[in-house]
Scaffold this active site. Structure first.
Site, short mmCIF file in Angstrom:
data_model
loop_
_atom_site.label_atom_id
_atom_site.label_comp_id
_atom_site.label_asym_id
_atom_site.label_seq_id
_atom_site.Cartn_x
_atom_site.Cartn_y
_atom_site.Cartn_z
N GLU A 172 0.82 -1.21 0.00
CA GLU A 172 0.00 0.00 0.00
C GLU A 172 0.86 1.27 0.00
O GLU A 172 0.76 2.12 0.88
CB GLU A 172 -0.95 0.00 1.20
CG GLU A 172 -1.97 -1.11 1.15
CD GLU A 172 -2.98 -1.07 2.28
OE1 GLU A 172 -4.07 -1.66 2.14
OE2 GLU A 172 -2.68 -0.44 3.33
N GLU A 331 -6.29 -7.84 -0.68
CA GLU A 331 -6.87 -7.72 0.66
C GLU A 331 -8.33 -7.32 0.57
O GLU A 331 -8.71 -6.48 -0.25
CB GLU A 331 -6.16 -6.64 1.49
CG GLU A 331 -4.75 -6.91 1.92
CD GLU A 331 -4.20 -5.79 2.79
OE1 GLU A 331 -5.02 -5.06 3.42
OE2 GLU A 331 -2.98 -5.61 2.84
#
EC number: 3.2.1.23
Length: 717
Positions: A172, A331
């Site tokens: 991320e 995710e």
């Protein structure tokens, strides 16, 4: 066969070839299923039980080592790979593939203690202290040296390990260090500006530095847009370039990590997890997508009635970034997260429904954060595949149920099939999203991404499933394109729109589209000013002012009605002239319109241009009014027809078609499908197996059809 919904533009042709990570199945194929695995949080005695439960759930892949730097390198001169060797060995023996992380997302505390100069600074000049994730400067040469050494050691250790089938770079990117105002960042920003503009005169022109005496004499005088006190407003062109710079610096860091590993073991695919949801899309992923071998995304659900629609809208953009190829859900959550003010859990069925919705939108990998719910730390109350309640729990039973469905879809041949594109593309621009946050615009309530979402949902309600495509990509093959508040529109992109419409396309242009160019400069002669008035010519309208509403203005109307019964609440363009061949579809009307001197002023128009047509929506509309307006804009029942409470997508593979039906409603909905199809998954769904079904709340139906050779080609090829 081509089923992709968007193709890369000329600027994106250097894209890396698509490479998908193999599973440890006999043929390497199948839908990947698993999640982030953090065995270093647990005693080794738990690992064997983890693998037993993974086998029970049907897990076939895990992401490993994402936050493990301190365990791998507990001190500067100490390296410990033994534990990682053991866990990778156990996973491989169980047939579970590993997506191995570069482990650089969080540095060990000893590194911060020894080199505090790697810590970022915020816009106030404060040090961003360690203890969370990504507490490092992407422009720090010191940090880069340590990070790349870690990458190289991992590559040498595991590059030939057959269990490791993919590399997961960072995690991320931009989560905590998207904006850095350090000295390293300043030096890098000056170099970035010089590379972009070449001369300081070009920079002064682009930034409009004649305003407020901001002229610079050399690139050494360029500053970061730090806090300037009080309600001071940053130069919007400078701020937009700083957004671009932050994106590029993190992308450059990602590429450095990737290339360090690829120099040692180039044979395995590389990815990093994007963060695309309609409240979180901080990077220009249209640029990032060309630098990964397969696109990955982290998506977390929005609580409330928009739950499924928001998920599908976000996935539409991810699938476009992947150019229609399968993509990897890295995710999502089994239930509640722990980082929102109110952390709603998922209702029964939503765990499975959400996962299958991602599959319906092109995902060939379904992964959760995380495998086992943490017993301590900042994410202890973030749900997981194995919750605190353990194996005997509703969540784990649903995890196992989902695993069986994904196996059935794999056995049916879904993996590798591509999502069939829609007829309509809603265009998304990261630069426009960044620009709408400027405090120098007529309204500070603009939100480009939310406007994309509202148009997406409004069209769904009108039985028109759209794609969401980056403005930078090639959308010329669509029948219709929609530009909702695409604030930043370059001359080049305006000319692309003109060519699209002249060639027979249909364009719908929103109220704040084309307000500024890529330098944040307004066009002259009226709004919209893009490319010297070319956008006005396409639309056949000219406005002179923006009328901005707000409930905080006491004594003034805060809504204005339209003649078609729609209502606008934020922004109305005062159209003062139209072309002779412009057709007015709706005007402002009523007492509030008269109060603002807008009564009878065109609000929605249609204008022929070349062989196509251009619609102008000169004010903000909510989802309901977009749905009501859709027939006037030429939208009807598309090829994805049927009940608007059902989302219908199609995935096509070699000789096989999968039709996916998702229930958007909170009640059972009847559904018909090709009776020659075979149901593969009927979740919370009653099907007679002969073309009729009732899909319950949170229900999903996926059916497959074997195609003849003449039917196997894409209708959009």
């Amino acid at each position: 066969m081509t089923t992709s919904r968007a193709t890369a533009s000329a600027a994106d042709r250097g894209r890396r070839p698509f490479r998908w990570p193999a599973l440890l199945t006999p043929d390497g194929r199948g839908i990947a299923y698993g999640g982030d695995y953090n065995p270093d949080q647990w005693p080794e005695g738990v690992w064997d039980d983890d693998i037993r439960l993974m086998h029970k759930a049907g897990v076939n892949t895990v992401a490993l080592g994402i936050f493990s730097w301190a365990r791998i390198q507990p001190a500067e001169d100490t390296w410990d790979f033994d534990w990682l060797d053991r866990v990778i060995g156990k996973l491989g023996a169980a047939g579970i593939a590993v997506d191995l992380a570069s482990a650089t997302a969080s540095a060990p505390m000893w590194l911060y203690e020894k080199h505090p100069e790697v810590l970022p600074r915020d816009k106030y000049g404060h040090v961003v202290h360690p203890g969370s994730r990504q507490s490092w400067r992407p422009t720090s040469p010191v940090f880069r040296g340590y990070a790349l050494e870690l990458c190289r050691r991992l590559a040498r250790r595991y590059g030939d390990n057959p269990t490791v089938t993919a590399w997961h770079m960072g995690n991320e990117y931009g989560w905590n260090n998207r904006y850095d105002y350090s000295d390293d960042a300043l030096a890098a920003f000056r170099a970035w500006c010089e590379a972009r503009y070449g001369t300081v005169d070009a920079l002064n022109e682009a930034w409009g530095t004649a305003f407020w005496s901001q002229h610079v004499n050399s690139f050494d005088e360029v500053l970061l847009p730090c806090h300037m006190g009080g309600d001071a407003m940053v130069n919007p062109a400078q701020q937009l370039d700083f957004e671009r710079f932050g994106n590029d610096m993190l992308l450059d860091f990602y590429k450095a990590e990737r290339d360090a590993i690829a120099a040692i073991c180039p044979g395995k695919p590389f990815t990093t997890n994007f963060m695309v949801s309609t409240d979180q899309c901080c990077m220009d992923y249209a640029k990032w997508a060309g630098e990964v071998d397969f696109v990955s995304n982290d998506h977390y659900f929005h609580e409330g009635e928009s739950h499924l629609d928001e998920l599908v809208c976000s996935d539409a953009l991810v699938s476009a970034l992947a150019l229609g190829k399968p993509w990897y859900l890295m995710e999502h959550s089994t239930s509640a997260v722990q980082w929102k003010p109110v952390n709603a859990r998922k209702r029964h069925g939503e765990l499975v429904r959400d996962a299958l919705a991602h599959v319906a939108m092109g995902a060939d990998a379904i992964n959760f954060f995380q495998w086992r719910q943490s017993a301590s730390g900042a994410e202890a109350f973030h749900s997981a595949m194995v919750p605190h309640a353990g194996e005997d729990s509703k969540i784990f039973r649903e995890v196992c149920e989902l695993g069986a469905m994904l196996r059935a879809l794999s056995d049916a041949g879904l993996q590798g099939s591509e999502l069939e594109r829609a007829d309509t593309a809603i265009l998304f621009s990261a630069e426009s999203e960044w620009a709408t946050r400027s405090k120098t615009l007529p309204s500070m309530k603009l939100n480009h991404w939310h406007d994309v979402r509202d148009w997406y949902r409004g069209l769904l309600d009108a039985r028109e499933r759209a794609d969401v495509v980056p403005l930078a990509y090639d959308w010329s093959g669509y029948r219709t394109v929609v530009l909702p508040s695409v604030l930043v529109l370059s001359d080049e992109d305006t000319r692309r729109i003109a060519a699209f419409v002249r060639g027979g396309g249909r364009v719908v242009v929103g109220y704040a589209t084309g307000l500024v160019d890529e330098r944040f400069r307004t066009g002259l002669g009226g709004y919209p000013g893009a490319d010297g008035g070319l956008l006005r010519d396409i639309l056949g309208v000219r406005s002179e002012e923006c009328n901005i509403l707000g409930s905080s203005v006491v004594g003034e109307p805060d809504t204005i009605a339209l003649s078609n019964a729609a209502v606008t609440r934020l922004w109305q363009n005062d159209v003062t002239s139209i072309a002779t061949d412009t057709q007015v579809l709706a005007t402002y009307a009523g007492r509030a319109a008269a109060e603002w001197e807008l009564d009878g002023v065109p609000a929605v128009t249609r204008h022929p241009y070349g062989d196509g047509e251009a619609y102008y929506v000169g004010c903000d509309l909510d989802r309901t009014d977009i749905t009501r307006l859709a027939p006037q804009l030429g939208f009807g029942v598309s090829s994805h027809d049927g009940d608007p409470r059902i989302i219908h997508t199609v995935r096509r593979g070699d000789g096989i078609r999968f039709d996916c039906y998702l229930n958007r409603a909170n009640e059972p909905v009847p559904c018909t499908y090709d009776p020659s199809s075979s149901p593969v998954v009927a979740y919370r769904c009653e099907s007679n197996g002969s073309g009729a079904a009732t899909i319950g709340r949170n229900g999903v139906l996926i059916v497959s059809t074997v195609l003849s050779s003449s039917c196997g080609q894409s209708r959009r090829g």
